[in-house]
Scaffold this motif. Structure first.
Motif, PDB file in Angstrom:
ATOM      1  N   THR A  24       0.856  -1.181   0.000  1.00  0.00           N
ATOM      2  CA  THR A  24       0.000   0.000   0.000  1.00  0.00           C
ATOM      3  C   THR A  24       0.889   1.228   0.000  1.00  0.00           C
ATOM      4  N   VAL A  25       0.619   2.121  -0.922  1.00  0.00           N
ATOM      5  CA  VAL A  25       1.413   3.342  -1.064  1.00  0.00           C
ATOM      6  C   VAL A  25       0.592   4.526  -0.574  1.00  0.00           C
ATOM      7  N   ALA A  26       1.136   5.267   0.377  1.00  0.00           N
ATOM      8  CA  ALA A  26       0.494   6.505   0.798  1.00  0.00           C
ATOM      9  C   ALA A  26       0.704   7.542  -0.302  1.00  0.00           C
ATOM     10  N   VAL A  27      -0.297   8.377  -0.523  1.00  0.00           N
ATOM     11  CA  VAL A  27      -0.199   9.426  -1.537  1.00  0.00           C
ATOM     12  C   VAL A  27      -0.360  10.770  -0.838  1.00  0.00           C
ATOM     13  N   GLY A  28       0.698  11.575  -0.872  1.00  0.00           N
ATOM     14  CA  GLY A  28       0.627  12.885  -0.247  1.00  0.00           C
ATOM     15  C   GLY A  28      -0.247  13.820  -1.063  1.00  0.00           C
ATOM     16  N   VAL A  29      -1.341  14.287  -0.470  1.00  0.00           N
ATOM     17  CA  VAL A  29      -2.299  15.124  -1.192  1.00  0.00           C
ATOM     18  C   VAL A  29      -2.466  16.454  -0.469  1.00  0.00           C
ATOM     19  N   SER A  30      -1.949  17.509  -1.088  1.00  0.00           N
ATOM     20  CA  SER A  30      -2.067  18.848  -0.510  1.00  0.00           C
ATOM     21  C   SER A  30      -3.354  19.534  -0.930  1.00  0.00           C
ATOM     22  N   GLY A  31      -3.962  19.035  -1.993  1.00  0.00           N
ATOM     23  CA  GLY A  31      -5.171  19.645  -2.536  1.00  0.00           C
ATOM     24  C   GLY A  31      -4.907  20.485  -3.766  1.00  0.00           C
ATOM     25  N   GLY A  32      -3.614  20.661  -4.123  1.00  0.00           N
ATOM     26  CA  GLY A  32      -3.270  21.388  -5.337  1.00  0.00           C
ATOM     27  C   GLY A  32      -3.456  20.523  -6.577  1.00  0.00           C
ATOM     28  N   LYS A  33      -3.328  21.142  -7.742  1.00  0.00           N
ATOM     29  CA  LYS A  33      -3.569  20.431  -9.001  1.00  0.00           C
ATOM     30  C   LYS A  33      -2.638  19.239  -9.179  1.00  0.00           C
ATOM     31  N   ASP A  34      -1.379  19.375  -8.738  1.00  0.00           N
ATOM     32  CA  ASP A  34      -0.403  18.304  -8.934  1.00  0.00           C
ATOM     33  C   ASP A  34      -0.757  17.060  -8.127  1.00  0.00           C
ATOM     34  N   SER A  35      -1.018  17.247  -6.839  1.00  0.00           N
ATOM     35  CA  SER A  35      -1.288  16.091  -5.979  1.00  0.00           C
ATOM     36  C   SER A  35      -2.640  15.451  -6.302  1.00  0.00           C
ATOM     37  N   LEU A  36      -3.618  16.250  -6.705  1.00  0.00           N
ATOM     38  CA  LEU A  36      -4.916  15.677  -7.088  1.00  0.00           C
ATOM     39  C   LEU A  36      -4.773  14.854  -8.364  1.00  0.00           C
ATOM     40  N   THR A  37      -3.950  15.330  -9.290  1.00  0.00           N
ATOM     41  CA  THR A  37      -3.711  14.589 -10.529  1.00  0.00           C
ATOM     42  C   THR A  37      -2.974  13.285 -10.231  1.00  0.00           C
ATOM     43  N   LEU A  38      -1.978  13.350  -9.353  1.00  0.00           N
ATOM     44  CA  LEU A  38      -1.261  12.129  -8.961  1.00  0.00           C
ATOM     45  C   LEU A  38      -2.211  11.118  -8.350  1.00  0.00           C
ATOM     46  N   LEU A  39      -3.104  11.577  -7.491  1.00  0.00           N
ATOM     47  CA  LEU A  39      -4.073  10.684  -6.861  1.00  0.00           C
ATOM     48  C   LEU A  39      -4.939   9.997  -7.915  1.00  0.00           C
ATOM     49  N   CYS A  40      -5.425  10.767  -8.887  1.00  0.00           N
ATOM     50  CA  CYS A  40      -6.247  10.192  -9.949  1.00  0.00           C
ATOM     51  C   CYS A  40      -5.462   9.194 -10.788  1.00  0.00           C
ATOM     52  N   ALA A  41      -4.203   9.524 -11.092  1.00  0.00           N
ATOM     53  CA  ALA A  41      -3.381   8.656 -11.938  1.00  0.00           C
ATOM     54  C   ALA A  41      -3.077   7.324 -11.253  1.00  0.00           C
ATOM     55  N   LEU A  42      -2.734   7.369  -9.969  1.00  0.00           N
ATOM     56  CA  LEU A  42      -2.430   6.130  -9.254  1.00  0.00           C
ATOM     57  C   LEU A  42      -3.693   5.307  -9.024  1.00  0.00           C
ATOM     58  N   ALA A  43      -4.814   5.989  -8.833  1.00  0.00           N
ATOM     59  CA  ALA A  43      -6.085   5.263  -8.690  1.00  0.00           C
ATOM     60  C   ALA A  43      -6.418   4.519  -9.973  1.00  0.00           C
ATOM     61  N   GLU A  44      -6.075   5.117 -11.106  1.00  0.00           N
ATOM     62  CA  GLU A  44      -6.295   4.465 -12.400  1.00  0.00           C
ATOM     63  C   GLU A  44      -5.282   3.348 -12.617  1.00  0.00           C
ATOM     64  N   LEU A  45      -4.025   3.608 -12.293  1.00  0.00           N
ATOM     65  CA  LEU A  45      -2.967   2.627 -12.532  1.00  0.00           C
ATOM     66  C   LEU A  45      -3.161   1.355 -11.722  1.00  0.00           C
ATOM     67  N   ARG A  46      -3.685   1.479 -10.519  1.00  0.00           N
ATOM     68  CA  ARG A  46      -3.853   0.293  -9.667  1.00  0.00           C
ATOM     69  C   ARG A  46      -4.843  -0.710 -10.266  1.00  0.00           C
ATOM     70  N   LYS A  47      -5.646  -0.256 -11.234  1.00  0.00           N
ATOM     71  CA  LYS A  47      -6.643  -1.140 -11.846  1.00  0.00           C
ATOM     72  C   LYS A  47      -6.016  -2.195 -12.751  1.00  0.00           C
ATOM     73  N   TYR A  48      -4.842  -1.855 -13.330  1.00  0.00           N
ATOM     74  CA  TYR A  48      -4.304  -2.769 -14.338  1.00  0.00           C
ATOM     75  C   TYR A  48      -2.798  -3.040 -14.246  1.00  0.00           C
ATOM     76  N   HIS A  49      -2.098  -2.378 -13.347  1.00  0.00           N
ATOM     77  CA  HIS A  49      -0.657  -2.618 -13.272  1.00  0.00           C
ATOM     78  C   HIS A  49      -0.394  -4.065 -12.844  1.00  0.00           C
ATOM     79  N   PRO A  50       0.599  -4.705 -13.466  1.00  0.00           N
ATOM     80  CA  PRO A  50       0.877  -6.114 -13.126  1.00  0.00           C
ATOM     81  C   PRO A  50       1.262  -6.324 -11.661  1.00  0.00           C
ATOM     82  N   LYS A  51       1.871  -5.318 -11.043  1.00  0.00           N
ATOM     83  CA  LYS A  51       2.141  -5.392  -9.610  1.00  0.00           C
ATOM     84  C   LYS A  51       0.920  -4.829  -8.883  1.00  0.00           C
ATOM     85  N   ARG A  52       0.224  -5.683  -8.196  1.00  0.00           N
ATOM     86  CA  ARG A  52      -1.002  -5.261  -7.538  1.00  0.00           C
ATOM     87  C   ARG A  52      -0.666  -4.417  -6.316  1.00  0.00           C
ATOM     88  N   PHE A  53      -1.269  -3.273  -6.208  1.00  0.00           N
ATOM     89  CA  PHE A  53      -1.009  -2.391  -5.077  1.00  0.00           C
ATOM     90  C   PHE A  53      -2.262  -1.597  -4.725  1.00  0.00           C
TER      91      PHE A  53
END
Length: 238
Positions: A24-53
């Protein structure tokens, strides 16, 4: 757009072996555009990445008056991501008690320490930070111009004092792509009322790069490429 960003994130994650299977990876979210985008990207990536996380969003309230993190909580619910927020008095210590004239460096150190303690308290040992392509280029120039050394933060950084590993999965994502994504998705950005927000040496370097880019359109890609080809410590991909 999210598929494009998630693709860049996956390539970066794989190039630097950032995520282990089953963690499980913690995602630092400040609420700015960068951290919100990272959160969305990792939420999407976890759906199909071969390493389940899994991911767990963490927010540190620094005690700056006027900040409302409810949009972060709402986005986490939408993405089905657990969310934890903790309060700190970093702002009071820096501005009221110490009255720091140049507080950014101290603030960053205190924020990093508080986030690491938060992550360890939740039982995790890895946190994803939202530094992107432009951040890396700017940091490289900051170190060169103001410190006289070739240096930049690393894609993967192990903090031995805390046992926490920092990863930066968005290093291949340009800021203009993040801005476009945030607008297209109408992300509810949390405004940062810090009195020094937008006033720093980093802003000077950002302006310099913009000016140079008018004559040399590929200036950022050349600088980023130089960092990888040199390579800077920690920047050699596997």
């Amino acid at each position: 757009m999210i598929n494009k960003i998630a693709g860049y994130v996956r390539r970066c994650v794989d190039d630097y072996d950032m995520i282990n299977d089953g963690e499980t990876v913690a995602v630092g979210v400040s609420g700015g555009k960068d951290s919100l985008t990272l959160l969305c990207a990792l939420a999407e990536l976890r759906k199909y990445h071969p390493k389940r996380f899994e991911i767990h969003a963490v927010t540190l309230d620094m005690g700056i008056k006027g900040m409302d993190f409810s949009p972060v909580r709402e986005l986490c619910k939408e993405l089905d991501v657990p969310f934890t927020m903790e309060f700190s008095d970093i702002s009071r210590i820096i501005f009221d008690e110490r009255k720091e004239k140049n507080p950014c460096s101290l603030c960053a150190k205190m924020r990093r320490a508080a986030l690491c303690n938060m992550v360890k308290g939740l039982g995790f040992n890895k946190i994803a930070l939202a530094h992107h392509y432009d951040d890396a280029v700017e940091t490289f120039l900051l170190s060169l111009l103001y410190e006289g050394r070739l240096h930049c933060f690393q894609p993967v950084t192990y903090l031995c004092r805390t046992g926490v590993t920092q990863i930066r999965p968005m290093l291949y994502v340009e800021e203009k792509t993040i801005i476009r994504f945030a607008k297209e998705q109408a992300l509810n950005i949390v405004h940062n009322p810090c009195p020094l927000n937008g006033v720093s040496k980093r802003e000077e370097v950002k302006s310099l790069i913009k000016t140079l880019g008018k004559e040399h359109r590929d200036i950022k890609s050349k600088l980023f490429g130089a960092m990888k080809r040199y390579p800077l410590e920690g920047w050699e991909s596997i």
